[in-house]
Every structure is written in C-alpha cells, then in structure tokens.
Design a protein around this motif. Structure first.
Motif, short mmCIF file in Angstrom:
data_model
loop_
_atom_site.label_atom_id
_atom_site.label_comp_id
_atom_site.label_asym_id
_atom_site.label_seq_id
_atom_site.Cartn_x
_atom_site.Cartn_y
_atom_site.Cartn_z
N THR A 260 0.81 -1.21 0.00
CA THR A 260 0.00 0.00 0.00
C THR A 260 0.85 1.27 0.00
N GLU A 261 2.12 1.15 0.34
CA GLU A 261 3.05 2.28 0.26
C GLU A 261 4.39 1.76 -0.20
N MET A 262 5.19 2.67 -0.75
CA MET A 262 6.54 2.29 -1.17
C MET A 262 7.38 3.56 -1.26
N ASP A 263 8.66 3.40 -1.07
CA ASP A 263 9.61 4.50 -1.16
C ASP A 263 9.40 5.24 -2.49
N SER A 264 9.18 6.55 -2.42
CA SER A 264 8.92 7.34 -3.63
C SER A 264 10.10 7.31 -4.59
N HIS A 265 11.32 7.03 -4.06
CA HIS A 265 12.47 6.96 -4.94
C HIS A 265 12.34 5.80 -5.94
N ILE A 266 11.60 4.76 -5.55
CA ILE A 266 11.40 3.64 -6.46
C ILE A 266 10.62 4.09 -7.69
N GLU A 267 9.61 4.92 -7.49
CA GLU A 267 8.87 5.44 -8.63
C GLU A 267 9.78 6.28 -9.53
N THR A 268 10.68 7.06 -8.91
CA THR A 268 11.62 7.87 -9.70
C THR A 268 12.46 6.98 -10.60
N GLU A 269 12.97 5.88 -10.05
CA GLU A 269 13.80 4.96 -10.84
C GLU A 269 12.98 4.31 -11.95
N ILE A 270 11.75 3.92 -11.64
CA ILE A 270 10.88 3.32 -12.66
C ILE A 270 10.63 4.30 -13.78
N ASN A 271 10.36 5.55 -13.45
CA ASN A 271 10.11 6.56 -14.48
C ASN A 271 11.33 6.75 -15.37
#
Length: 863
Positions: A260-271
């Motif tokens: 339900t939550e995850m480190d926002s840096h992971i989204e940055t890397e995915i992007n």
C-alpha cells in the motif's frame, strides 16, 4: 508503517541443467553490487524490526533507524549516522537510535532532500489450493490463447526480447530455463551472495510462468531482492539502480510484489527506466479489496488483477481504478529452489502469476514491434484484451483479460463481422457472422470462453439470441496456412434499458449500441443526477450528450473513453481522473465549479472550458500534450508548486483567466495568457519559451507590466489589451448635429466561441484625455447596432444633437469588446464637432455643395 504483499512463495526442488549466460554490464555495476553487500550488514541490525514483523498482522514494519536519500555525493552530511553507503545515486544511512534517525530526517528535509525510511516486509510463505501436476497445461493457457500464439512464433525468427524478474531470484539450472536465462549475478537481498540463485521459490515460479508463456526468443534475467520472507525497499531500489547502469537492459520487467506504500524513490527509478524504453508490469496484490498497490499503481507500471476459470475476477485479487488489465490468477508454474533435486509443476494462485502472464504478452508485442514505447505496448495490450461485460461493471479489474493472439498483426485471417453490434435489443435477434476470407471456418462460443478448433461451435447459420449472450468468434483457415483471425467479441442484451442507473440517479453503465449517446431526461424512469465512477471508462464512442440534470461527473467516469465530443452544460463537479487518457477533442463545462486533481491527466483534449472553477488543482492537465486552449473565466488561484497543473502541456497556446490573482508559470510552450493587471506572478523557467501576458493597462495600475519589465527574463512580455480593436475615425452627422465614431473588430475565435458573454460597446470622456477605460469614463454605452462580415465586426457610436455651445468640446471615445470580463480596447479617438466640420470645409477634394452645410454649422458655432 509500510506494507508489501507478495503472493504465495514456496520452497521447491532442483535440477542440475546449467543455462548459458551472456550478460554485459557497465563498469559501474560493481559499485551497486558492492553496496548490496554493505547493506546486507545493515540488514543484520534489523533484529528488533524483524521480531516486530513476525508479530505484526500487517506484515510490514518501517525501519526507523535507516534513511534513504537521493544523492550521488559521497561526502553528503548524514547527520551523525553510524554507517552510510553511497551507490546508484542514493545514500543509505544507518543510525544508532530511532531518535537520532528522526532528527537526521528533519535535517535532510531542511537541506532540500526528500528522505524516506527503509522498510522490511514479510511475504506470505504459505499458499492455498496447490496441486502437483504432471504437465504444464491448464485452462489459463486457453483463456489467453497462449498455445496458439506460441505455435505461430515457433518457427519464426524474432528479435531477442529480455524479461527481467525482480523477485527472490531464479533457479536458473533447471530444464524449463534451458537456453532461456541470461545470468545477472545480481543479488540485492540480505545475503548479497553475488548469485541470483533462488533459495525461496517465488522468483522461479514467476520466471517459469514467463518461460512457458513465451517463444524461445524471449530470454529471462533474474534480479534477486529477497532470499526468504523479507523484502526491503532499499533492495528493490538497488536492483533498479543496477538495471539503469546495464549496457543491455531488459525490455520488460516483472514485479510480482505489492504494497500500500513504497519509497517514492522507487517510482523515480521506474520513471527513468521507462524513459529508457523499459516496460514495467506489476501485480495488484491479494487482499481481495479495493486498495492502491505499489509498485503496480505507479503511472509507468501496467497493473494486473486476477481472473478465474469463468473469466470473472478472483475473490482474492485486489482491485481499483489504477488496474489496467487482468490475467488468470491460477497457474501451473515450476516449484523449485536451490535445495531441491527435481522441479514439480504446481498449481498456484495469486496476482503474482497474473503479472508475468501480462509481462509475457508484452514481450510478444515487442517481438514484433521492437521500437514500441511503454505507452504503445500498454495500449496494444489493452486494446487487444477481451473486455469484461459492460453490464458486470468490472472495470476496476482493468479493461479486460489479456489475449496473446490478438496482439499479432501479420499473416492471419481477416476479422469477423456481425450484422448486430453489442448493445440492448428490444426483442430476440438473429446474429449473422461473416469473414472476408474464403475457405475459413468461423468458430464461436456463447459461454465466455475463447473459441478454438478444440473448443466452440462451427458457424453454419445465424445465431438466434433470446437472452443476454456473449459471442466470441474467430476465423480459422481450413488449410492452416495462416494464423487464425483476431477475436470478435460482442455482448447482446435482450430487453431492458440501455442504462444501468441506481435509485440515487447515478448512471453506472451504458449498454446501448449507438456511437452517439444522448442520455435522456429520464433513464429507466429515473432522473440522471450524476455519471458514476467508470461509467464510460474504456468505451469506444463518437459523442456523449448529458442532460442538464447531471451535476456530477465522478472519478474515472470517462477514463480512456475514445469519444470525441461531450456536452455537459449542467455539470458542476468533476472527479479525479474523470477525463484522464480520454480521446475528447473538446470538453466544455460552462457551469463547472470544481475539477479535482488529475481530472484531465494524459487526455487527448485540445480545448477545455471550466466556466466557474476558481482554482486549478494539482496536476489537472498533467501530460495533456495536445491541449491548445484552456478557458477559465472565473479562476482566481493558479498556483501549482507541488505538481504543475500544466506539466508537459507542450501545445498550449491560449490560457484565458481574466480574474486570476496568483499564478505560477512553468508551461512548456509558447503561450498567450489573458489575465488582469493585478496578477501576482512567480515562475520557473522550463525552456526557451515565449510567454505573452495580455491584460488591460488600467489607469494607475501597471503592476503586471512593471513586474515583467523589472524582474522577468526576456521570454516574458506584456501586451496591452488596449490595441485590439481598430478605429475608423469620426464623421459629422449634419442631419442631427451629431458625431459618429466608427470602430472595427477582428473576431478572436479561440475566445469568443467559448465565451458565455461577448459585449461590444464604448467608453466616453467629455474631455481631451489620454487616459480612458471602463473605470474612469464619464459614460459607458453598449453598441446597439453591430454589422458582421465574416470575422470582421463594425460598430459605431453616435453622439446626437450636440448644442452649438459644445461644438468645440473635445469628446474622447474608445471602443471595447468585453469577453467574459476581460476588456479589449481600441485606440482613443479624440474629436470635437467643430474639428470634424472644419476638416471637411478645408478638404480640397470635397465639392462645395457638400461643404455648404458644414460652413453653416461653423458660422452657427462662431455666432
């Protein structure tokens, strides 16, 4: 507290067949791999958190002594950490106590960083409904037409496609992976072994699903982030950072874990990896509830839910509007770990297996279309999916069930045509099917399953439909020399209403067959008051007209709807993502008071009118790359520091906001901004763009112009709205002792066609003045007679019966055009009655008979 849920990991067995490897890495990989060893030492200090984890039913614990910060500075101040690691563009800092970590967290924030705490998560090591099988085949292959697609590609040379699996590793030396695995030696788990060998089993199950769903040109790479029941945000982050540095990156990455939550840096890397061409696929999770699960819920991840043998959503599958597509949630995969002596086929359940089925379909798409972007692959998968029944309203499980064969474009039979399209029919119908190819068998089903030569009915005569029925059909050439045609799918509803509407007036679904939908004032006897969540989501229509009674457009109501035109005069409220990714060319909402965050995110829209909205919310027009005109006559606040309302609006040319008091400008386009002179402005330069602020230069108020001239760069300029109308001079009217002032206006179609009110008029001062507008005029006169010729408008002011004593008085006159509160003016024309008369008398080109009345007028004034 963070929560990650990963479905049904198990221990299993081993075969000793070694797979080849040929992976090539950038030199910087060693930095990240070494960091995993150093992080493993940090993980050993997580004993208290692990103990809490075992007793916590939520199965997730925030590691309060470890902070992650995005930075490549080895010398960054980590504020009294006991240990820190810098790798992959991130700093991982360990602290002696949670109190010292909390203090450091605040200091990082003060320094402008976006710190995140690490977390550990317990994956579920138990699974249910497991059965050992003696073969791989299950209904799931037929549900997605995997076998036929594999046979089609079996003897074709295709480009190599790599699917990366971020999971518990891969038991790469078993038979199913022979010649299919590319070694990575990437272990980011707490063990940091330098080997991606799976010791837990889940990664092998996921990877074997990919192997069995794809042709041999699809290779598999394992990135190990767990070796037991624990996954950390930091390990996933390191894996993504490592992939970013690889010379040959995976084309598709599967992530069968969710939280339900995850480190926002992971989204940055995915992007960033998406921008590099990688397609991400994620599982929705297995709580059986509506919840956003990450990483699947990130914008650049294809989110996958699970379906059962009857093509219905699985009761264990999470769901929500973020879900893109569904796939079977029960699958026969390999159960094997490094300690086993032989693998078994085992029947598993979970979205952990739905996701790699979709990842496999993405790999099939990339086999034919190597240059496709993430969005193109996603669009292909969704457009080729077998849709859920509209009446079932299952849109929170995605657009439909992934179908492999529908993604194939080449060398196949033509598609099926039918004499009736999906929709509601008042009485029973005879459905006729046809194909442009000759010498084909049309095979169809009416039970919702995918037809094949082994499943279905051979079409010989029209199908008599007497009750609600779904027909799925495809053409098979009798010689088998080409691939069968794409699947035709239609739902026929016999009797009943075109609309699914509840007692509260919420329209939940449209079942009709018209492409031009006009919602009546009464639907099934009920007055429509709102368009419900997902009502027109994914629909392929031409136009939609809502009755004025509809005041609310709910979240996701028109998400990914391909209609081009919408009429919604009564709508006052628009929900989140209501028009996101839709195909509307224009959305006109003259009475809209509230448009929620991301309401138009990624839409194809070119023109939007929000008639009564007073403030723009976060990300309202994010990624609206075709938006050209935004008409907001009532907007007051246009600040957007957190997430720019106009992010990636590369085509915006016109922004009409005459009442706006505050605005943050970082629009990536050359744009005309129609505003007022009192606007408070701040900005972020995003490129070499020209921003032209058009506003009335009101008497004594030059705030906006002065600010631009004093503070802003050369890309900003001010344009006085006082030069838009044209003056045609002044003439004497001898018949009634009057003066006529003539003006001309060139229509501003991008504004006037959207306006509720356009008023033509004049402002008059009984003095010779250079300062004249609506605020200081002696008299304001609306134009009574307007002459239009194409885009040109002529309008005149006549001042009649000027007495002789005032014929030397100078009248200052200015025309205006008021477009929904913004005044556009002409230059000021200053004339006295006598000046015009004298000019006529002194004009040598005017004959004496014409001059005679004017001579009398001048004599009358002198007398």
């Amino acid at each position: 507290m963070k929560k990650l849920l990963s479905a049904f990991l198990s221990f299993a067995m081993l075969l000793s067949i070694v797979a080849p490897f040929n992976s090539v890495f950038a030199d910087t990989r060693y930095d990240v791999l070494q960091a995993s060893c150093d992080l493993a030492q940090m993980y050993k200090k997580d004993g208290a958190y692990k103990k809490e984890l075992l007793s916590d039913s939520s199965k997730s614990v925030t590691v309060g002594k470890r902070i992650i910060v995005k930075s490549e500075d080895d010398n960054i101040n980590t504020y009294d950490s006991v240990n820190s690691i810098c790798a992959g563009g991130y700093v991982f800092a360990q602290y002696a106590t949670e109190a010292s970590a909390s203090k450091a967290f605040a200091e990082f924030q003060k320094a402008g960083f976006s710190p995140e705490y690490d977390s550990i998560t317990s994956v579920d090591g138990q699974y249910t409904n497991t059965k050992v099988r003696d073969k791989r085949y299950e209904w799931a292959y037929g549900a997605c037409d995997i076998d036929d697609t594999l046979n089609y590609y079996k003897y074709r040379a295709n480009r190599e496609v790599i699917v990366g699996v971020i999971d518990s590793g891969i038991q790469y030396n078993i038979k199913v992976f022979k010649n299919r695995v590319i070694r990575t030696y990437a272990d980011f788990s707490g063990e940091a072994s330098g080997d991606e060998m799976d010791e837990f089993g889940h990664g092998t199950q996921v990877a074997s699903t990919v192997a069995m769903c794809t042709p041999d040109n699809v290779k598999i790479e394992g990135f190990k982030v767990s070796n037991n029941q624990i996954i950390t945000d930091s390990s996933v982050l390191l894996a993504l950072s490592h992939i970013k540095e690889m010379n040959r990156k995976p084309d598709v990455i599967n992530m069968s874990f969710s939280g339900t939550e995850m480190d926002s840096h992971i989204e940055t890397e995915i992007n960033e990896l998406t921008d590099m061409g990688i397609v991400f696929v994620g599982s929705a999770g297995n709580d059986g509830r509506e919840v956003k699960s990450y990483p699947a819920a990130y914008d650049n991840v294809i989110a996958v839910a699970a379906t059962d043998k009857n093509n219905n959503p699985c009761d264990f599958s999470n769901f929500g509007n973020y879900v893109d597509i569904a796939a079977p949630g029960y699958f026969t995969a390999y159960s094997a770990t490094s300690g086993s002596n032989a693998p078994n086929y085992t029947y598993y359940q979970g979205t952990s297996y739905s996701a790699p089925i979709v990842a496999s379909a993405a790999a099939v798409v990339l086999s034919e279309h190597g240059g496709y972007t993430f969005e193109q692959v996603k669009s292909k998968l969704m457009s080729s999916a077998v849709p859920f029944r509209e009446k079932d309203c299952n849109k929170k499980y995605g657009k439909g069930i992934v179908n492999f064969s529908n993604t194939v474009n080449n060398n196949r039979c033509k598609e099926i045509k039918a004499n009736y399209s999906s929709g509601v029919y008042n009485e029973r119908i005879n459905v006729s099917l046809s194909c442009d190819n000759t010498l084909v068998d049309i095979i169809y089903t009416t039970d919702g399953t995918i037809p094949s030569k082994n499943n279905g009915n051979v079409y010989t005569a029209s199908i008599f439909i007497t009750q609600d029925t779904r027909i799925i059909a495809a053409a098979y050439e009798k010689t088998d020399s080409v691939f069968h045609g794409k699947y035709f799918c239609a739902d026929y509803y016999i009797g009943g209403s075109d609309y699914v509407i509840d007692d509260n007036g919420t329209l939940n679904a449209y079942l009709g067959n018209s492409k031009d939908v006009v919602i009546p004032d009464k639907a099934d006897g009920i007055t429509p008051l709102s368009v419900g969540e997902n009502c027109f989501k994914f629909r392929d229509l031409n136009s939609i007209t809502l009755p004025d009674s509809v005041a609310k457009i709910s979240d996701y109501a028109f998400y990914d709807c391909n209609a081009k035109a919408l009429t919604a005069n009564g709508a006052t409220d628009v929900g989140k993502y209501a028009f996101a990714h839709s195909g509307f060319s224009s959305v006109l909402l003259p009475n809209c008071k509230n448009s929620a965050e991301f309401s138009f995110d990624g839409a194809n829209v070119q023109t939007v009118k929000l008639g009564k909205v007073t403030d723009l919310k976060k990300g309202v027009f994010k990624d609206c790359q075709n938006l050209q005109t935004l008409y907001c006559p009532s907007i007051v606040d246009c600040k957007s520091y957190v997430s720019n309302s106009f992010e990636n609006c590369k085509s915006l040319k016109t922004l009409f906001a005459p009442k706006v008091n505050s605005m943050h400008i970082d629009i990536p386009s050359n744009v005309n901004l129609y505003v007022n002179n009192r606007l408070s402005l701040d900005y972020s330069i995003v490129g070499d763009y020209r921003y032209i602020f058009i506003a009335p230069l009101e008497i004594g108020i030059n705030a906006l112009r002065d600010f631009i001239e004093k503070h802003t760069p050369n890309s900003f300029s001010f344009k006085d709205s006082g030069g838009f109308a044209n003056s045609k001079g002044a003439q004497i009217r001898a018949v009634d002792s009057g003066l006529r002032f003539g003006f001309n206006w060139s229509k501003m179609a991008d504004l006037e066609d959207l306006a509720d009110k356009v008023e033509y008029g004049f402002v008059v001062s009984y003095s010779d003045t250079d300062n004249l507008d609506i605020n200081n005029a002696h008299k304001r006169v609306k134009a009574s007679k307007i002459s239009q010729n194409g885009n040109q408008t002529d309008f005149n002011l006549v001042i009649k019966n000027i007495p002789p004593k005032q014929r030397n008085t100078v009248f200052s006159v200015r025309a205006y055009v008021n477009i929904d509160g913004l005044y556009f003016y002409s230059p000021i024309v200053k004339r006295s009655f006598n000046q015009v008369a004298t000019a006529v008398v002194n004009d040598e080109e005017v004959d004496d008979s014409t001059k005679a009345p004017f001579n009398d007028i001048i004599k009358e004034v002198r007398a």
